[in-house]
Design a protein around this motif. Structure first.
Motif, PDB file in Angstrom:
ATOM      1  N   PRO A   1     -37.885  94.833  51.112  1.00  0.00           N
ATOM      2  CA  PRO A   1     -37.560  95.134  49.704  1.00  0.00           C
ATOM      3  C   PRO A   1     -36.064  95.411  49.557  1.00  0.00           C
ATOM      4  O   PRO A   1     -35.474  96.131  50.356  1.00  0.00           O
ATOM      5  CB  PRO A   1     -38.384  96.409  49.426  1.00  0.00           C
ATOM      6  N   PHE A   2     -35.460  94.820  48.535  1.00  0.00           N
ATOM      7  CA  PHE A   2     -34.025  95.030  48.309  1.00  0.00           C
ATOM      8  C   PHE A   2     -33.756  94.834  46.823  1.00  0.00           C
ATOM      9  O   PHE A   2     -33.936  93.742  46.284  1.00  0.00           O
ATOM     10  CB  PHE A   2     -33.199  94.038  49.142  1.00  0.00           C
ATOM     11  N   THR A   3     -33.327  95.900  46.158  1.00  0.00           N
ATOM     12  CA  THR A   3     -33.133  95.861  44.713  1.00  0.00           C
ATOM     13  C   THR A   3     -31.696  95.472  44.362  1.00  0.00           C
ATOM     14  O   THR A   3     -30.810  95.452  45.225  1.00  0.00           O
ATOM     15  CB  THR A   3     -33.451  97.229  44.103  1.00  0.00           C
ATOM     16  N   LEU A   4     -31.473  95.215  43.073  1.00  0.00           N
ATOM     17  CA  LEU A   4     -30.138  94.840  42.610  1.00  0.00           C
ATOM     18  C   LEU A   4     -29.144  95.974  42.829  1.00  0.00           C
ATOM     19  O   LEU A   4     -27.986  95.737  43.194  1.00  0.00           O
ATOM     20  CB  LEU A   4     -30.190  94.462  41.122  1.00  0.00           C
TER      21      LEU A   4
ATOM     22  N   PHE B   1     -32.030  90.173  48.515  1.00  0.00           N
ATOM     23  CA  PHE B   1     -32.497  90.403  47.143  1.00  0.00           C
ATOM     24  C   PHE B   1     -33.394  89.257  46.665  1.00  0.00           C
ATOM     25  O   PHE B   1     -34.438  89.493  46.041  1.00  0.00           O
ATOM     26  CB  PHE B   1     -31.291  90.556  46.210  1.00  0.00           C
ATOM     27  N   TYR B   2     -32.999  88.022  46.958  1.00  0.00           N
ATOM     28  CA  TYR B   2     -33.757  86.862  46.473  1.00  0.00           C
ATOM     29  C   TYR B   2     -34.919  86.481  47.387  1.00  0.00           C
ATOM     30  O   TYR B   2     -36.001  86.132  46.910  1.00  0.00           O
ATOM     31  CB  TYR B   2     -32.836  85.651  46.316  1.00  0.00           C
ATOM     32  N   PHE B   3     -34.699  86.529  48.715  1.00  0.00           N
ATOM     33  CA  PHE B   3     -35.686  85.972  49.642  1.00  0.00           C
ATOM     34  C   PHE B   3     -36.376  87.019  50.514  1.00  0.00           C
ATOM     35  O   PHE B   3     -37.372  86.708  51.162  1.00  0.00           O
ATOM     36  CB  PHE B   3     -35.005  84.928  50.545  1.00  0.00           C
ATOM     37  N   HIS B   4     -35.847  88.218  50.577  1.00  0.00           N
ATOM     38  CA  HIS B   4     -36.488  89.350  51.263  1.00  0.00           C
ATOM     39  C   HIS B   4     -36.787  89.061  52.736  1.00  0.00           C
ATOM     40  O   HIS B   4     -37.784  89.530  53.275  1.00  0.00           O
ATOM     41  CB  HIS B   4     -37.775  89.744  50.528  1.00  0.00           C
TER      42      HIS B   4
ATOM     43  N   VAL C   1     -43.579  93.446  48.364  1.00  0.00           N
ATOM     44  CA  VAL C   1     -42.123  93.591  48.304  1.00  0.00           C
ATOM     45  C   VAL C   1     -41.699  94.214  46.984  1.00  0.00           C
ATOM     46  O   VAL C   1     -40.871  95.129  46.940  1.00  0.00           O
ATOM     47  CB  VAL C   1     -41.441  92.221  48.506  1.00  0.00           C
ATOM     48  N   GLY C   2     -42.262  93.712  45.893  1.00  0.00           N
ATOM     49  CA  GLY C   2     -41.857  94.185  44.565  1.00  0.00           C
ATOM     50  C   GLY C   2     -42.196  95.630  44.300  1.00  0.00           C
ATOM     51  O   GLY C   2     -41.471  96.329  43.584  1.00  0.00           O
ATOM     52  N   GLU C   3     -43.297  96.110  44.884  1.00  0.00           N
ATOM     53  CA  GLU C   3     -43.730  97.496  44.660  1.00  0.00           C
ATOM     54  C   GLU C   3     -43.363  98.418  45.821  1.00  0.00           C
ATOM     55  O   GLU C   3     -43.822  99.558  45.873  1.00  0.00           O
ATOM     56  CB  GLU C   3     -45.243  97.526  44.439  1.00  0.00           C
ATOM     57  N   LEU C   4     -42.549  97.926  46.764  1.00  0.00           N
ATOM     58  CA  LEU C   4     -42.078  98.725  47.905  1.00  0.00           C
ATOM     59  C   LEU C   4     -43.242  99.293  48.722  1.00  0.00           C
ATOM     60  O   LEU C   4     -43.253 100.469  49.099  1.00  0.00           O
ATOM     61  CB  LEU C   4     -41.175  99.862  47.417  1.00  0.00           C
TER      62      LEU C   4
END
Length: 675
Positions: free
Chosen positions: A479-482, A406-409, A574-577
């Motif tokens: 990518p890994f979301t909360l 989640f933090y470092f991908h 990463v943020g936009e998958l």
């Protein structure tokens, strides 16, 4: 779940819940105080009414939990320095201010500035409070400021820069958790040192670290070795070279450079051995734990009281007391007690990555490692020890994997190899290092010892660099979301419970969690159907991106090395998958749906167009009369990226204001995004 039968664990969970409520929902301070007092009064009256039978009343427990939640809210609110009337955010400053500041902490320098956290003593000769980030322009001829030094300067408070590109690390938010809301920029001739002697425990700790470093340098230790010694033994990572730091990250061994439970546990074993003779005296059983706990906390202060070392020292202090009392300890209780008292004093630690990963790693070890170890129990010591280390490493990695993604991908695929080699020798490295420091402090450190220890550290760095070079085993940009983090931990917890209890309930929870994780992935893919054009903010360069669902085409003028080391595109991917990224050279005209974007570069060509541009992007400081450009083209908006001279930006901004046309400068407003 038997784990939640422990009262301290329930109370700690409620405290964490209260801290989260205060952090995300910002309840009014006075209402939170009155609510807390009311709940405590109700709890006390109810206790008197029950007359000792409160343990059997569920309502009493419920009120207790609500009291603990309110305690978490108030603990977080009380730590907020903005509630003080003297805080600089509550004072009215219109121009340059006379400031008296006390240095609290040295931070890692960047390419241009030395950085410090300082507490405000006075502003314009009036009492003031609050913490500031100080940026002092780097000068090789000047020495760094010491902790507790008091300086006088005249400067302007500036906001800390917000992220200028999508999904970029928010440094301002990180500093807000440390109660730092503004910053100042200084040259070395723009401040006066009023006092430079330590007068707090942090100042003396900083002086002690400085003294150790000076003696180690005099003994012959070089920069790279010295930086690792500082990280391993003194908890200071500010001087580590970026390439060496990245090697430790990519090899999955960065945890050994953060003083944590492993280091403190080794120190506790050493201290127990050193002070064992005290048990021969009458009050030795009382003196030994007091001395050991005192030394552990002094070590924590010297190491900077980071979340990981604070957690470790608090936990091992409780273990040391339990060992003295000869009472069995439950590791979950011990963890909960340490977390409870740490969060009660420093609630914002809850949102520190180091604090979260530290506890999750320990929880992974104590809950998963025994399961893995039972799969195979070698009869011979030579096989048993490596297997133990491997299972501990695997369990710790399982504990931190979801939140690490989640933090470092990224995920270091060879972590088990590097840890299998490094961890067995870490005790030797730390023990030898403490011996080296002790010898340096007494002024007797023979050259052969310096050379041997330097060779050990260089060999460690060399092995880590060798592992890190296998980039194919480093899985990046994941990518890994909360939501996926929560689903992953639900799978891990239910999997452990299935092994222990073998009940259908936990099997059902595990299956639902797996389906939820898959569903989250599919939902994210379904949601990722929008299109956008993005003008990124990149100093001295131009980067324009076209997002088409899960594909990104980047037009830029960066060279290969700069593009490889730049995080702007990686963060956005990463943020936009984004699944795939393509590259291309910058063009003069772009069409996005019904909008046309004209780029005017240093050549300044814009006449005789066969179409009507809606947007204009100015790059590379074109020498054009913007007023004439606007009159001839009549665009809807002017955009300028960070490749332009600031003097040009100032002139263009005035022109757009006079022409009443929107002006977007990426270095002030962030990346321009059109969806």
């Amino acid at each position: 779940m038997k784990l939640l039968n422990f009262t301290i664990i329930k109370l700690t969970v409620c405290l964490i819940l209260g801290i989260c409520i205060a952090h995300y929902f910002k309840p009014i301070f006075s209402i939170a105080i009155y609510l807390s007092l009311g709940l405590m009064a109700i709890l006390f009256l109810y206790y008197l009414i029950l007359k000792g039978k409160h343990s059997k009343q569920p309502l009493f427990g419920l009120i207790s939990y609500f009291c603990m939640i309110s305690l978490g809210i108030n603990a977080y609110n009380f730590e907020n320095e903005k509630i003080q009337q003297t805080h600089y955010s509550n004072l009215d400053f219109n121009a340059s201010i006379e400031l008296r500041l006390k240095i609290k902490e040295r931070l890692k320098s960047d390419l241009y500035n030395d950085k410090y956290i300082a507490s405000l003593i006075s502003a314009n000769k009036r009492e003031a409070s609050g913490q500031l980030l100080i940026n002092i322009k780097r000068d090789s001829s000047s020495s760094p400021l010491f902790v507790d030094a008091i300086i006088y300067t005249k400067s302007v408070l500036k906001d800390i820069q917000k992220p200028l590109n999508p999904h970029q690390f928010d440094y301002s938010r990180y500093l807000e958790l440390r109660q730092v809301y503004s910053q100042i920029y200084l040259q070395h001739n723009q401040f006066l040192i009023l006092f430079d002697q330590p007068n707090t425990v942090y100042g003396y700790a900083d002086l002690f670290r400085t003294s150790i470093n000076k003696k180690l340098i005099d003994a012959g230790f070089k920069d790279e070795v010295l930086s690792i010694i500082n990280a391993l033994l003194l908890g200071q990572r500010q001087t580590i070279d970026k390439s060496i730091y990245n090697n430790y990250v990519n090899s999955g061994t960065i945890h050994i450079l953060a003083v944590s439970g492993l280091h403190v546990g080794i120190l506790l074993l050493i201290l127990n051995f050193v002070f064992r003779p005290l048990l021969l005296f009458k009050y030795g059983y009382v003196l030994r734990p007091i001395i050991i706990i005192t030394i552990l906390w002094l070590f924590a202060v010297i190491a900077g009281l980071s979340p990981s070392v604070t957690r470790a020292v608090a936990m091992f202090s409780i273990i040391s007391i339990a060992m003295h009392l000869k009472r069995p300890t439950n590791i979950y209780n011990t963890l909960a007690i340490s977390a409870f008292f740490i969060l009660l004093v420093k609630p914002t630690f809850l949102f520190e990555v180091g604090f979260q990963m530290s506890y999750l790693a320990v929880l992974g070890i104590v809950s998963i490692q025994p399961i893995l170890y039972r799969l195979w129990q070698p009869k011979y010591w030579i096989l048993d020890k490596p297997w133990q280390i491997f299972t501990v490493t695997l369990a710790a990695q399982a504990g931190v994997l979801p939140i690490s993604l989640f933090y470092f991908h990224q995920f270091p695929g060879l972590f088990f190899i590097s840890n299998l080699v490094v961890i067995p020798f870490l005790g030797l490295i730390l023990g030898f290092g403490l011996f080296v420091i002790a010898m340096a402090l007494v002024g007797f450190l023979p050259k052969p010892i310096v050379e041997i220890y330097s060779l050990i550290i260089e060999s460690l760095n060399g092995f880590i660099a060798w592992v890190a070079q296998f980039e194919d085993f480093l899985f990046k940009d994941i990518p890994f979301t909360l939501t996926q983090v929560l689903c992953a931990y639900s799978i891990i917890i239910s999997g452990i419970q299935i092994y222990k209890l073998r009940t259908f309930k936990w099997l059902a929870i595990c299956l639902v969690s797996i389906i939820a994780l898959q569903g989250t992935y599919l939902f994210n893919k379904f949601q990722n159907k929008d299109e956008a054009i993005i003008v990124f903010n990149k100093s001295r360069f131009s980067v324009v991106g076209f997002k088409q669902r899960d594909r990104l085409v980047v037009h830029h003028n960066l060279d290969t090395s700069k593009l490889k080391n730049d995080n702007i595109i990686k963060n956005y991917k990463v943020g936009e998958l984004i699944d795939s990224v393509a590259q291309s050279n910058l063009q003069g005209i772009y069409q996005f749906r019904n909008k046309r974007l004209l780029i005017i570069d240093s050549l300044g060509v814009y006449r005789n167009l066969s179409f009507q541009p809606d947007l204009i992007l100015l790059r590379d400081s074109p020498k054009v009369n913007l007023e004439r450009v606007i009159d001839s083209i009549k665009p809807e908006q002017i955009i300028a990226d960070a490749s332009n001279y600031k003097s040009y930006i100032k002139r263009w901004k005035t022109t757009c204001r006079n022409k009443k046309i929107p002006f977007h400068y990426t270095n002030e407003k962030g990346a321009f995004i059109l969806k």
